[in-house]
Design a protein around this motif. Structure first.
Motif, mmCIF file in Angstrom:
data_model
loop_
_atom_site.group_PDB
_atom_site.id
_atom_site.type_symbol
_atom_site.label_atom_id
_atom_site.label_comp_id
_atom_site.label_asym_id
_atom_site.label_seq_id
_atom_site.Cartn_x
_atom_site.Cartn_y
_atom_site.Cartn_z
ATOM 1 N N GLY A 39 0.816 -1.213 0.000
ATOM 2 C CA GLY A 39 0.000 0.000 0.000
ATOM 3 C C GLY A 39 0.844 1.254 0.000
ATOM 4 O O GLY A 39 0.529 2.246 -0.664
ATOM 5 N N ARG A 65 -15.623 -1.518 -0.580
ATOM 6 C CA ARG A 65 -14.513 -0.791 0.036
ATOM 7 C C ARG A 65 -15.056 0.462 0.715
ATOM 8 O O ARG A 65 -16.202 0.842 0.539
ATOM 9 C CB ARG A 65 -13.503 -0.369 -1.038
ATOM 10 C CG ARG A 65 -14.132 0.481 -2.144
ATOM 11 C CD ARG A 65 -13.090 1.111 -3.034
ATOM 12 N NE ARG A 65 -12.340 0.131 -3.789
ATOM 13 C CZ ARG A 65 -12.744 -0.358 -4.951
ATOM 14 N NH1 ARG A 65 -13.881 0.029 -5.457
ATOM 15 N NH2 ARG A 65 -12.004 -1.228 -5.597
ATOM 16 N N ALA A 89 -5.209 1.291 5.556
ATOM 17 C CA ALA A 89 -4.314 0.224 5.121
ATOM 18 C C ALA A 89 -3.719 -0.520 6.310
ATOM 19 O O ALA A 89 -3.622 -1.745 6.320
ATOM 20 C CB ALA A 89 -3.204 0.807 4.249
ATOM 21 N N SER A 92 -6.172 -2.897 7.708
ATOM 22 C CA SER A 92 -6.713 -3.849 6.732
ATOM 23 C C SER A 92 -8.130 -3.502 6.308
ATOM 24 O O SER A 92 -8.933 -4.380 5.987
ATOM 25 C CB SER A 92 -6.661 -5.288 7.287
ATOM 26 O OG SER A 92 -5.317 -5.660 7.532
ATOM 27 N N ASN A 94 -10.197 -2.097 3.405
ATOM 28 C CA ASN A 94 -9.987 -1.934 1.976
ATOM 29 C C ASN A 94 -10.505 -0.569 1.541
ATOM 30 O O ASN A 94 -11.708 -0.310 1.586
ATOM 31 C CB ASN A 94 -10.717 -3.059 1.242
ATOM 32 C CG ASN A 94 -10.388 -3.076 -0.232
ATOM 33 O OD1 ASN A 94 -9.315 -2.635 -0.619
ATOM 34 N ND2 ASN A 94 -11.300 -3.579 -1.031
ATOM 35 N N ARG A 96 -10.089 3.212 -0.929
ATOM 36 C CA ARG A 96 -9.533 3.997 -2.030
ATOM 37 C C ARG A 96 -9.773 5.466 -1.711
ATOM 38 O O ARG A 96 -10.672 5.813 -0.943
ATOM 39 C CB ARG A 96 -10.169 3.640 -3.375
ATOM 40 C CG ARG A 96 -11.640 4.021 -3.489
ATOM 41 C CD ARG A 96 -12.137 3.832 -4.913
ATOM 42 N NE ARG A 96 -13.492 4.374 -5.049
ATOM 43 C CZ ARG A 96 -14.000 4.815 -6.196
ATOM 44 N NH1 ARG A 96 -13.269 4.796 -7.283
ATOM 45 N NH2 ARG A 96 -15.229 5.277 -6.241
ATOM 46 N N VAL A 214 -12.956 -7.556 1.290
ATOM 47 C CA VAL A 214 -11.614 -6.982 1.212
ATOM 48 C C VAL A 214 -10.830 -7.774 0.175
ATOM 49 O O VAL A 214 -9.871 -8.461 0.481
ATOM 50 C CB VAL A 214 -10.892 -7.023 2.588
ATOM 51 C CG1 VAL A 214 -11.392 -5.950 3.491
ATOM 52 C CG2 VAL A 214 -11.046 -8.390 3.253
ATOM 53 N N ASP A 215 -11.275 -7.653 -1.077
ATOM 54 C CA ASP A 215 -10.722 -8.504 -2.124
ATOM 55 C C ASP A 215 -9.639 -7.829 -2.957
ATOM 56 O O ASP A 215 -9.235 -8.358 -3.982
ATOM 57 C CB ASP A 215 -11.844 -8.982 -3.046
ATOM 58 C CG ASP A 215 -12.553 -7.825 -3.714
ATOM 59 O OD1 ASP A 215 -13.279 -8.055 -4.687
ATOM 60 O OD2 ASP A 215 -12.382 -6.682 -3.252
ATOM 61 N N ALA A 216 -9.201 -6.665 -2.541
ATOM 62 C CA ALA A 216 -8.153 -5.994 -3.311
ATOM 63 C C ALA A 216 -7.304 -5.174 -2.363
ATOM 64 O O ALA A 216 -7.764 -4.746 -1.316
ATOM 65 C CB ALA A 216 -8.760 -5.099 -4.390
ATOM 66 N N MET A 217 -6.068 -4.960 -2.738
ATOM 67 C CA MET A 217 -5.204 -4.121 -1.918
ATOM 68 C C MET A 217 -5.682 -2.689 -1.967
ATOM 69 O O MET A 217 -6.247 -2.258 -2.966
ATOM 70 C CB MET A 217 -3.759 -4.192 -2.419
ATOM 71 C CG MET A 217 -3.107 -5.537 -2.180
ATOM 72 S SD MET A 217 -3.138 -6.055 -0.453
ATOM 73 C CE MET A 217 -2.175 -4.757 0.311
ATOM 74 N N PRO A 218 -5.489 -1.883 -0.925
ATOM 75 C CA PRO A 218 -5.926 -0.507 -0.948
ATOM 76 C C PRO A 218 -5.209 0.304 -2.023
ATOM 77 O O PRO A 218 -4.042 0.067 -2.309
ATOM 78 C CB PRO A 218 -5.569 0.020 0.438
ATOM 79 C CG PRO A 218 -4.807 -1.043 1.120
ATOM 80 C CD PRO A 218 -4.835 -2.283 0.303
ATOM 81 N N THR A 219 -5.952 1.226 -2.608
ATOM 82 C CA THR A 219 -5.356 2.173 -3.541
ATOM 83 C C THR A 219 -5.152 3.476 -2.807
ATOM 84 O O THR A 219 -6.103 4.066 -2.326
ATOM 85 C CB THR A 219 -6.295 2.410 -4.737
ATOM 86 O OG1 THR A 219 -6.494 1.173 -5.392
ATOM 87 C CG2 THR A 219 -5.688 3.409 -5.707
#
Length: 594
Positions: A39, A65, A89, A92, A94, A96, A214-219
């Motif tokens: 992140g 998110r 981040a 945890s 998620n 953007r 929470v299926d993607a890393m934070p942007t």
């Protein structure tokens, strides 16, 4: 090379040495640190383009998110949004982060959780970045938002009658449309850090409880790479302190330069310089006299005099101070002004008054520690940068007008402006930092024409713009509108403009000196006089910039532009308004007003 490294080499644009270094670091980190670092690196990548423009949500999908939306004029909102994204981040969650200027209003109907950070601008208006979403939600066609969880943080200044009004409006409307609050709205005054931190913690806790995936890393555009900031300023040598108004001028305006060689400070035209100042000694003495305070008495780990001089705000009056001072003194008239239906009366009372005036109006002999607890922390002041790093990367310049005036039978002083003008000389040091302003930038295309409108010290960033275009060889046309009081005394940077006109860099310049004739003339009048040419420039793709007074000038200029565009289009005000809003969305109508 490992399987992981081989896979990375096939997909990432890295040199072998860079990939080896990254792989070595990855092996050395524990799993939780490795996840957090992903992140962090995403945030650094986003920082390369100032603000991470999040892609629109896929049609037909809801966002699993927390979406952090921010809109502000000064950058405080962006900084708080970035801090919230970092915390998300780390926990945890998620998330953007999106600048409201880059946000499609219709996407709000597909959000599941939103943290909205927004300032109030002018007379209770949303900042430029937030206008589109504000109008969309306040309109008759706003969608139901029954599936939305939201939390609003309002930023403002309680000395204004419509304190945090934009945040209040967003919060009420989102609930009216069916949304559910993750956390009650919090309205922040200029000393916002503690309240904002508490709001962020509560919002993230609630968001974690409501999270559906929470299926993607934070942007993230999360972590600033700047070494110096408001909490850790750079100690710079002041190398120039030049008065640039005439001897008979009613104003004292200074061109001030700082040596930043070797500091690592970087900036772009349009950014601001934060200055950490000390309060006027004469004002500190006056407080001690009026309140019968012993300046040498201990308060905490300092003295009364040092606290009043270096730690707390003793110039700008606010509602927060009135509330605390009323509790301390029990002043009935002040208590009356704090009633909800007296906001206009309170704003009128505070107008032109500093804290010392309130203390004189309602005298008391409080305990020193209790009185100091009524005061906000002394904040750095921001000044538009008036230089380009292409001209000299070892110095940075600002333009300041020393605030001194008579009111209510007494002399008054600004804090930072008189600190710089009266109490700092070449060779002295000043604590400074760069405050980025990514929403006030020169066009990427150097051939694009620009129109700059900056009366008084509002002309400062345009000196930087022209210096930058000159040094970079940009070929785009440049048109400057400048205004002040008297041409003989107040023609700021006249020699610079004359030089740029002579060499052809400054294509056009129109000036408005309000006191050179019986009838007052301002920059908006010059705009109207050249309406046809202004419209032609806009049709050629010109970017238009406005810097300076938000209370009157910015609105008057906007009204003039509306009339100019309406005439050019041969249409009504609604069409002109839509045209200017499109310019804002396209990053072609930019304002830095205060």
């Amino acid at each position: 090379m490992s399987t992981v490294a081989n896979a990375a080499a096939a997909t990432l644009p890295l040199e072998q040495s860079q990939l080896d270094a990254l792989t070595t670091l990855g092996r050395a980190l524990p799993t939780d640190a490795l996840l957090w670092s992903s992140g962090y690196l995403a945030g650094m990548a986003a920082a390369r383009s100032d603000v991470a423009e999040s892609p629109p949500l896929p049609e037909g999908e809801q966002a699993p998110r927390l979406t952090i939306l921010f809109g502000s004029q000064t950058g405080n909102g962006q900084r708080l949004a970035e801090d919230l994204a970092v915390q998300a981040a780390q926990q945890s969650v998620n998330a953007r982060i999106v600048n409201l200027a880059d946000y499609r209003p219709a996407d709000i109907r597909r959000e599941t959780a939103v943290a909205l950070i927004v300032s109030t601008h002018g007379d209770g208006e949303p900042p430029d970045d937030a206008e589109s979403l504000y109008e969309y939600l306040m309109g008759e066609r706003a969608p139901r938002l029954d599936a939305l969880m939201f939390s609003v943080l309002g930023l403002g200044d309680s000395s204004y009658a419509k304190f945090c009004q934009t945040g209040i409006d967003f919060d009420a409307r989102l609930a009216e449309l069916g949304g559910t609050r993750l956390q009650d709205r919090v309205d922040c005054d200029t000393d916002y850090e503690q309240a904002a931190a508490e709001w962020a913690g509560a919002t993230l806790q609630a968001a974690a409880e409501y999270a559906t995936a929470v299926d993607a890393m934070p942007t993230l555009h999360a972590l600033s790479t700047a070494r110096y900031d408001a909490a850790r300023p750079f100690t710079a040598e002041l190398v120039a302190n030049q008065k640039i108004t005439g001897r008979a001028s009613s104003k004292d305006v200074r061109h001030i330069e700082f040596d930043i060689a070797g500091s690592g400070l970087t900036y772009e035209p349009g950014d601001a310089l934060g200055v950490t100042a000390a309060n006027p000694p004469a004002l500190v003495d006056e407080f001690c006299t009026v309140l019968a305070l012993d300046p040498s008495a201990a308060v905490g780990d300092t003295t009364v005099a040092d606290a009043l001089r270096e730690s707390v705000e003793i110039t700008v009056a606010s509602r927060a101070f009135v509330e605390r001072y009323t509790e301390l003194t029990g002043a009935a008239e002040l208590a009356q002004l704090l009633l909800d239906d007296q906001r206009t009366a309170l704003a009128a009372y505070l107008s032109g008054r500093q804290i010392i005036d309130i203390v004189r109006d309602y005298p008391a002999q409080p305990d020193a520690a209790e009185f100091i607890a009524c005061l906000r922390p002394l904040k750095p002041r921001l000044y538009s940068i008036a230089s380009s790093p292409l001209a000299s990367d070892s110095e940075v310049a600002v333009t300041i007008a020393a605030v001194r005036y008579e009111a209510h039978g007494h002399a008054h002083w600004g804090a930072a402006s008189t600190y710089l003008a009266d109490r700092r000389e070449p060779g002295d040091t000043v604590s400074i930092y760069v405050e980025p302003n990514p929403r006030f930038r020169l066009p990427d295309d150097p051939t694009t024409p620009i129109i700059m409108i900056g009366p008084g010290t509002g002309v400062a960033p345009f000196r930087a713009f022209l210096e930058h275009r000159d040094a970079s060889g940009a070929s785009g046309d440049n048109w400057l509108f400048f205004g002040d009081r008297e041409s003989r005394e107040d023609f700021l940077y006249q020699i610079d403009w004359a030089r740029y006109r002579k060499q052809g860099l400054l294509t056009r310049m129109d000036v408005a000196f309000s006191r050179d004739q019986a009838e007052k003339v301002y920059v908006q009048h010059r705009l109207r006089e050249h309406a046809g040419d202004v419209y032609d420039w806009l049709q050629r793709g010109a970017h238009i910039y406005v810097c300076g007074d938000a209370q009157h000038m910015a609105g008057d200029v906007h009204d003039a532009l509306l009339d100019i565009v309406a005439a050019g289009l041969g249409a009504d005000q609604a069409a002109a308004d839509a045209y200017l809003k499109a310019l804002k969305r396209d990053g072609r109508y930019l304002r830095d007003v205060y």
